[in-house]
Design an enzyme around this catalytic site. Structure first.
Site, mmCIF file in Angstrom:
data_model
loop_
_atom_site.group_PDB
_atom_site.id
_atom_site.type_symbol
_atom_site.label_atom_id
_atom_site.label_comp_id
_atom_site.label_asym_id
_atom_site.label_seq_id
_atom_site.Cartn_x
_atom_site.Cartn_y
_atom_site.Cartn_z
ATOM 1 N N GLY A 179 0.823 -1.216 0.000
ATOM 2 C CA GLY A 179 0.000 0.000 0.000
ATOM 3 C C GLY A 179 0.849 1.254 0.000
ATOM 4 C CB SER A 183 -0.068 3.778 -4.599
ATOM 5 O OG SER A 183 -1.125 3.292 -3.807
ATOM 6 N NE ARG A 184 -4.681 5.472 -2.630
ATOM 7 C CZ ARG A 184 -5.713 5.218 -1.818
ATOM 8 N NH1 ARG A 184 -6.041 6.075 -0.883
ATOM 9 N NH2 ARG A 184 -6.403 4.106 -1.951
ATOM 10 C CB VAL A 221 -1.903 -7.634 0.629
ATOM 11 C CG1 VAL A 221 -0.710 -6.897 0.059
ATOM 12 C CG2 VAL A 221 -2.876 -6.685 1.324
ATOM 13 C CE1 TYR A 231 -8.064 0.784 9.836
ATOM 14 C CE2 TYR A 231 -8.126 1.657 12.079
ATOM 15 C CZ TYR A 231 -7.525 1.584 10.837
ATOM 16 O OH TYR A 231 -6.373 2.297 10.593
ATOM 17 C CB ALA A 275 -11.666 -6.993 15.122
ATOM 18 C CE LYS A 331 -4.954 -0.935 10.766
ATOM 19 N NZ LYS A 331 -3.851 -1.109 9.793
HETATM 20 P P1 NAP Z 1 -4.660 5.434 2.381
HETATM 21 O O1 NAP Z 1 -4.178 6.834 2.143
HETATM 22 O O2 NAP Z 1 -6.118 5.143 2.212
HETATM 23 O O3 NAP Z 1 -3.791 4.439 1.446
HETATM 24 C C1 NAP Z 1 -4.047 3.062 1.479
HETATM 25 C C2 NAP Z 1 -3.009 2.319 0.673
HETATM 26 O O4 NAP Z 1 -3.272 0.915 0.782
HETATM 27 C C3 NAP Z 1 -3.019 2.656 -0.804
HETATM 28 O O5 NAP Z 1 -1.696 2.624 -1.288
HETATM 29 C C4 NAP Z 1 -3.833 1.501 -1.416
HETATM 30 O O6 NAP Z 1 -3.488 1.211 -2.789
HETATM 31 C C5 NAP Z 1 -3.383 0.362 -0.532
HETATM 32 N N1 NAP Z 1 -4.299 -0.773 -0.493
HETATM 33 C C6 NAP Z 1 -5.605 -0.797 -0.113
HETATM 34 N N2 NAP Z 1 -6.102 -2.042 -0.212
HETATM 35 C C7 NAP Z 1 -5.080 -2.835 -0.657
HETATM 36 C C8 NAP Z 1 -4.958 -4.217 -0.969
HETATM 37 N N3 NAP Z 1 -5.991 -5.062 -0.826
HETATM 38 N N4 NAP Z 1 -3.759 -4.671 -1.417
HETATM 39 C C9 NAP Z 1 -2.701 -3.844 -1.585
HETATM 40 N N5 NAP Z 1 -2.764 -2.518 -1.288
HETATM 41 C C10 NAP Z 1 -3.934 -2.036 -0.840
HETATM 42 O O7 NAP Z 1 -4.309 4.938 3.858
HETATM 43 P P2 NAP Z 1 -3.332 5.573 4.963
HETATM 44 O O8 NAP Z 1 -4.100 6.556 5.772
HETATM 45 O O9 NAP Z 1 -2.043 5.974 4.375
HETATM 46 O O10 NAP Z 1 -3.118 4.295 5.910
HETATM 47 C C11 NAP Z 1 -2.038 3.405 5.743
HETATM 48 C C12 NAP Z 1 -2.039 2.419 6.896
HETATM 49 O O11 NAP Z 1 -1.938 3.132 8.132
HETATM 50 C C13 NAP Z 1 -3.316 1.580 6.991
HETATM 51 O O12 NAP Z 1 -2.997 0.274 7.411
HETATM 52 C C14 NAP Z 1 -4.102 2.290 8.065
HETATM 53 O O13 NAP Z 1 -5.003 1.431 8.709
HETATM 54 C C15 NAP Z 1 -2.979 2.754 8.995
HETATM 55 N N6 NAP Z 1 -3.345 3.868 9.839
HETATM 56 C C16 NAP Z 1 -3.690 5.079 9.318
HETATM 57 C C17 NAP Z 1 -4.005 6.112 10.185
HETATM 58 C C18 NAP Z 1 -4.390 7.478 9.681
HETATM 59 O O14 NAP Z 1 -4.699 8.353 10.505
HETATM 60 N N7 NAP Z 1 -4.332 7.755 8.397
HETATM 61 C C19 NAP Z 1 -4.004 5.909 11.572
HETATM 62 C C20 NAP Z 1 -3.666 4.661 12.059
HETATM 63 C C21 NAP Z 1 -3.323 3.657 11.191
HETATM 64 P P3 NAP Z 1 -4.231 1.969 -4.041
HETATM 65 O O15 NAP Z 1 -3.749 3.400 -4.004
HETATM 66 O O16 NAP Z 1 -3.713 1.261 -5.248
HETATM 67 O O17 NAP Z 1 -5.683 1.866 -3.803
#
Ligand code: NAP
Length: 249
Positions: free
Chosen positions: A13, A15-16, A65, A156, A158, A160
């Site tokens: 994940g 890409s962003r 994944v 979510y 559960a 994590k």
């Molecule tokens: P995000 O901006 O929504 O980016 C999600 C990333 O995961 C994207 O690169 C997406 O790829 C990829 N992805 C989604 N489903 C996938 C799959 N089935 N297989 C492979 N790649 C997949 O999320 P984020 O906020 O950066 O969060 C990243 C991680 O941090 C997550 O695990 C999230 O639970 C955790 N987290 C985030 C926060 C927060 O405040 N943002 C807080 C705690 C934990 P595409 O671009 O190709 O769709």
């Protein structure tokens, strides 16, 4: 800093959001990086372009994944393209928020399949490579919600909490082979995931953070780079909250 010179890393994940920042940081510290994505090929290609234009080495690899075969092939592809696999960052994650009584089986399953089972798939494959090499660092991006729970996020939370359990089991199983496993528990980090929250929820969240502000993706990437490096060579099985003082006791 070149703490990761010569190391090879797979970031799911990437890409962003947080994953992209992790890929950029690991590359800036010298690692060759496999940038995994699910659907946004253009975004992943842009992260690879940024790494290469800064003099680094990266490759974009598409894989869902949550699909066992695709995730296993992803680890094999990353290992063969990069030459080895020293660091695995399980970052791919989604949300499908809703109150428990209204949560559909699909919303439960999609979040568990991606956020927890996805990490199991990649970790199982990477462990074989790392055990053979007698070296490796696995870093799982969990969440403070996996420690505290959160209304509207039963699926979510559960997933994590499960990811934290997976981290600890893997740490115990692989420690004798010099493979470490740790989890980060981010609080509120500014990304597309949190941008979609209503303003009232974001204001409420700020009130829970001792430092009074959301974190940046770079805050998480810096902690990942530390755990990936030899600076953390005696740290395994830990969960480190990177949350601006949201959850400490
Ligand atoms: P995000 O901006 O929504 O980016 C999600 C990333 O995961 C994207 O690169 C997406 O790829 C990829 N992805 C989604 N489903 C996938 C799959 N089935 N297989 C492979 N790649 C997949 O999320 P984020 O906020 O950066 O969060 C990243 C991680 O941090 C997550 O695990 C999230 O639970 C955790 N987290 C985030 C926060 C927060 O405040 N943002 C807080 C705690 C934990 P595409 O671009 O190709 O769709």
């Amino acid at each position: 800093m070149t703490r990761l010179q010569g190391r090879c890393a797979l970031v799911t994940g990437a890409s962003r959001g947080i994953g992209a920042a992790i890929a950029l940081r690991l590359a800036a510290e010298g690692a060759s990086v496999a940038v995994n994505y699910a659907g946004r090929a253009d975004a992943a290609a842009e992260i690879v372009r940024r790494i290469e234009s800064a003099g680094g080495h990266a490759i974009a690899l598409q894989a869902d994944v949550s699909d066992s075969k695709a995730a296993t092939a992803l680890v094999a592809d990353a290992t063969s393209h990069l030459g080895s696999l020293d660091v695995l960052v399980n970052n791919a994650g989604i949300t499908r928020d809703g109150l428990l009584v209204r949560m559909s089986d699909d919303d439960w399953g999609a979040v568990i399949d991606t956020n927890l089972t996805g990490a199991f798939h990649t970790t199982r494959a990477a462990a074989k490579v790392m055990m053979k090499a007698r070296s490796g660092s696995i870093i799982n991006i969990a969440s403070v919600v996996g420690l505290t729970g959160n209304a509207g996020q039963a699926n979510y939370a559960a997933a994590k909490a499960g990811l934290i359990g997976l981290t600890k089991a893997v740490a115990r199983e692989l420690a004798s082979r010099n493979v470490r496993a740790n989890a980060l528990a981010p609080g509120f980090i500014t990304t597309e995931m949190t941008d979609t929250l209503p303003e009232a929820v974001r204001d409420g969240a700020r009130g829970l953070i001792a430092m009074g502000r959301f974190g940046s993706t770079e805050d998480i990437a810096a902690a990942v780079a530390f755990l990936a490096s030899d600076d953390a060579s005696y740290i395994t099985g830990q969960v480190i909250a990177v949350d601006g003082g949201m959850t400490f006791a």
